[in-house]
Scaffold this active site. Structure first.
Site, PDB file in Angstrom:
ATOM      1  N   ARG A 262       0.723  -1.144  -0.037  1.00  0.00           N
ATOM      2  CA  ARG A 262       0.038   0.015   0.067  1.00  0.00           C
ATOM      3  C   ARG A 262       0.755   1.235   0.013  1.00  0.00           C
ATOM      4  O   ARG A 262       1.988   1.425   0.668  1.00  0.00           O
ATOM      5  CB  ARG A 262      -0.859  -0.099   1.349  1.00  0.00           C
ATOM      6  CG  ARG A 262      -1.910  -1.197   1.342  1.00  0.00           C
ATOM      7  CD  ARG A 262      -2.863  -1.042   2.440  1.00  0.00           C
ATOM      8  NE  ARG A 262      -3.640  -2.382   2.345  1.00  0.00           N
ATOM      9  CZ  ARG A 262      -4.650  -2.790   2.911  1.00  0.00           C
ATOM     10  NH1 ARG A 262      -4.766  -1.903   4.211  1.00  0.00           N
ATOM     11  NH2 ARG A 262      -5.313  -3.783   2.784  1.00  0.00           N
ATOM     12  N   ARG A 277       2.215   0.779  10.337  1.00  0.00           N
ATOM     13  CA  ARG A 277       1.784   1.075   8.886  1.00  0.00           C
ATOM     14  C   ARG A 277       2.744   1.113   7.920  1.00  0.00           C
ATOM     15  O   ARG A 277       3.831   2.057   7.903  1.00  0.00           O
ATOM     16  CB  ARG A 277       1.406   2.755   8.909  1.00  0.00           C
ATOM     17  CG  ARG A 277       0.441   3.032   7.722  1.00  0.00           C
ATOM     18  CD  ARG A 277      -0.284   4.430   7.838  1.00  0.00           C
ATOM     19  NE  ARG A 277      -1.159   4.511   9.147  1.00  0.00           N
ATOM     20  CZ  ARG A 277      -2.423   3.946   8.980  1.00  0.00           C
ATOM     21  NH1 ARG A 277      -2.993   3.631   7.645  1.00  0.00           N
ATOM     22  NH2 ARG A 277      -3.148   3.975   9.946  1.00  0.00           N
ATOM     23  N   GLU A 349      -6.601  -1.604  15.208  1.00  0.00           N
ATOM     24  CA  GLU A 349      -6.963  -2.405  14.171  1.00  0.00           C
ATOM     25  C   GLU A 349      -5.975  -3.633  13.620  1.00  0.00           C
ATOM     26  O   GLU A 349      -4.810  -3.264  13.486  1.00  0.00           O
ATOM     27  CB  GLU A 349      -7.498  -1.626  12.832  1.00  0.00           C
ATOM     28  CG  GLU A 349      -8.205  -2.285  11.642  1.00  0.00           C
ATOM     29  CD  GLU A 349      -8.197  -1.760  10.355  1.00  0.00           C
ATOM     30  OE1 GLU A 349      -8.248  -0.508  10.290  1.00  0.00           O
ATOM     31  OE2 GLU A 349      -8.219  -2.429   9.250  1.00  0.00           O
ATOM     32  N   SER A 352     -10.156  -6.690   9.512  1.00  0.00           N
ATOM     33  CA  SER A 352     -11.481  -5.856   8.979  1.00  0.00           C
ATOM     34  C   SER A 352     -11.952  -6.595   8.050  1.00  0.00           C
ATOM     35  O   SER A 352     -11.746  -7.271   7.209  1.00  0.00           O
ATOM     36  CB  SER A 352     -11.076  -4.647   8.153  1.00  0.00           C
ATOM     37  OG  SER A 352     -11.896  -3.785   7.984  1.00  0.00           O
ATOM     38  N   ARG A 391       0.791  -6.708  12.217  1.00  0.00           N
ATOM     39  CA  ARG A 391       0.225  -6.403  13.322  1.00  0.00           C
ATOM     40  C   ARG A 391       0.178  -7.525  14.785  1.00  0.00           C
ATOM     41  O   ARG A 391       0.276  -7.148  15.543  1.00  0.00           O
ATOM     42  CB  ARG A 391      -1.104  -5.670  13.218  1.00  0.00           C
ATOM     43  CG  ARG A 391      -0.807  -4.277  12.414  1.00  0.00           C
ATOM     44  CD  ARG A 391      -1.927  -3.428  12.155  1.00  0.00           C
ATOM     45  NE  ARG A 391      -1.684  -2.215  11.587  1.00  0.00           N
ATOM     46  CZ  ARG A 391      -2.651  -1.500  11.196  1.00  0.00           C
ATOM     47  NH1 ARG A 391      -3.858  -1.458  11.527  1.00  0.00           N
ATOM     48  NH2 ARG A 391      -2.234  -0.286  10.495  1.00  0.00           N
TER      49      ARG A 391
END
Length: 439
Positions: A262, A277, A349, A352, A391
């Site tokens: 990403r 991130r 998070e 999802s 994560r």
RNA sequence: GGAGAGGUGGCUGAGCGGUUGAAAGCGGCGGUCUUGAAAACCGUUGAGGGUUGAUCCCCUCCCAGGGUUCGAAUCCCUGCCUCUCCGCCA
């Protein structure tokens, strides 16, 4: 993509629904385009009909040995008129399609109102947030001194927002991935699948990343271009693109481990520290293809499958129902799982899980054959992280630390760690000896 | 990288430029027969869109995009993909 019939016949309702997302639909433009489309389509089709009839007549006349020249003279300008109409029709259709591709999915009724993260609704919590007799470190302060995590090395060979992992820390991430895959295969009934990490634009259009979110993607120079997958959702869901699935095959449940890429455009200054991130991270993804009536239950089940990963790792987490403003473009309803990170003293998070209903299926032309009617109907698609491995690594490190900065290996990961039960400072010297680290 | 072959409906596989949306077979569905099933036989069976109360009807689609033609699955061009052989390679 929304159902065109819904837009045509209940435009006001769609407008009202989209307002929940703070999206304003240019409905007069839609009405205008669609009525143009209708007129030009009718005109085009009647010209096509005329061409077909005339040509057949010519064929017949020729077969009977008649003189066809008078007939040919009659259709002189038909071709030009038809071509002009066809060109106009395809222009309008392209405009209409572009318009439709930019409209987000409608939300489920039980999605709470709200504009941002702050309005998300906490559904449940699991696990105790531990009391610490010392100040818990974050994963950077744990991983770097151990020699297991190196951001400078990654910055040198790639840039910011990358990491290199070494020794037992690298293995711990791999163990997490293996554990998650095995759990979903053996106990949750998913089929393991291995897919391309680069995809074409067509696939990204199918799942909804294109045309609207190109800036979030990494493109690889090629003609036509490849895109690095931002999530396994893209290649895995696209397995059913253009397919008509027999009813016996449903539901389809896939699990895939892939890296994800990403660009994180627009997140400058956000989560710049550590592995939270990154441009590249590992994820285990769950994808389900189900019939319409099954998708609501499937979302609950799929979210439960992701939760089971965290439960077995004994990581405290909560389930959050995203509010209207925070729910993704293609999703009708999304649960986030947020894991407790002692280093940040916050829930973050880690998964999802979304029900897209028929939104992706319509773009993908993914259908199943209803034996009752014999007709194809759109499937419903769902996916969720089960879970993000990068994560999860952070969460394990931070939740399993002791005051000396050692990390105990969670019990369920022991079979994958080759006898390592604690990752302690003694490995630092060894890693330093066998690798190049910047401390 | 070099040489060749090919992409047709759920599958296999035909298809002289003219009623071919497409033969045939398999599969699916319905029926006859049977206590039931199988076999056999008969019938039926692509998708999307426009119009419609529903039919009828009309349009589009034989990998994709252009072109030739009154008319293209069929001819021409470009691209993509698949397969075979040679070379190279994890």
């Amino acid at each position: 993509m929304l159902d065109p019939h819904l837009l045509r016949n209940h435009l006001d309702q769609v407008e009202k629904q989209l307002a929940r997302r703070s999206v304003t639909l240019d409905s007069s433009r839609f009405r205008d385009l669609d009525s143009q489309r209708k007129a030009v389509q009718v005109e085009t089709q009647s010209l096509q009909n005329e061409r077909n009839r005339r040509s057949k007549a010519i064929g017949k006349a020729k077969a009977m040995g008649e003189d066809i020249q008078p007939l040919l003279d009659e259709v002189q300008d038909l071709g030009d008129r038809l071509k002009e109409a066809e060109t106009r029709l395809s222009e309008i259709q392209a405009e209409l399609e572009a318009f439709m591709l930019d409209i987000p999915n409608l939300l489920d009724d039980d999605v709470p109102s709200g504009r941002s993260e702050a309005d998300n609704l906490e559904i449940s919590r699991w696990g105790e947030i531990p009391e610490w007799s010392f100040t818990p470190k974050d994963h950077v302060d744990l991983g770097v001194p151990l020699g297991g995590m190196n951001f400078e090395a990654a910055a040198k060979i790639a840039g910011s927002r990358f990491v290199t992992l070494n020794g037992p820390i690298a293995r711990l991430q791999r163990a997490l991935i293996q554990f998650m895959l095995d759990l979903h295969l053996a106990e949750h009934g998913y089929l393991e699948t291995y897919v391309p990490f680069m995809v074409n634009a067509e696939s990204l259009r199918g799942t909804g990343q294109l045309p609207k979110f190109e800036e979030d993607l990494f493109a690889v120079q090629n003609d036509p271009p490849f895109y690095l997958i931002p999530t396994a959702e893209v290649p895995v869901t696209n397995l059913v693109r253009g397919e008509i699935i027999e009813t016996d095959s449903l539901p389809l449940r896939y699990v895939a481990h892939t890296p994800c890429f990403r660009s994180e455009a627009g997140s400058y200054g956000k989560d710049v520290r550590g592995m939270i991130r990154q441009h590249q991270f590992e994820k285990v993804e769950l994808v389900q293809i189900v019939k319409q009536e099954a998708s609501a239950d499937a979302l609950e089940a799929l979210t439960g499958h992701a939760e089971e990963v965290l439960k077995r790792l004994k990581l405290p987490f909560r389930r959050v129902l995203l509010c209207a403003g925070d729910t993704g473009f293609s999703s009708a309803k999304t649960y986030d799982l947020e894991v407790w990170l002692p280093g940040q003293q916050a829930y973050r998070e880690i998964s999802s899980c979304s029900n897209f209903r028929d939104f992706q299926a319509r773009r993908l032309k993914a259908r199943w054959r209803n034996p009752e009617t014999g007709k194809p109907e759109l499937v419903h698609t769902l996916n969720g992280s089960g879970v993000a491995a990068g994560r999860a690594l952070i969460a394990v490190m931070e939740n399993y630390q002791d005051e000396n900065g050692n990390i105990t290996v969670p019990e369920v990961l022991l079979p994958y760690m080759g006898g390592v039960t604690v990752i302690d400072r003694s490995i630092a010297g060894w890693i330093a000896a066998v690798s190049i680290t910047h401390r």
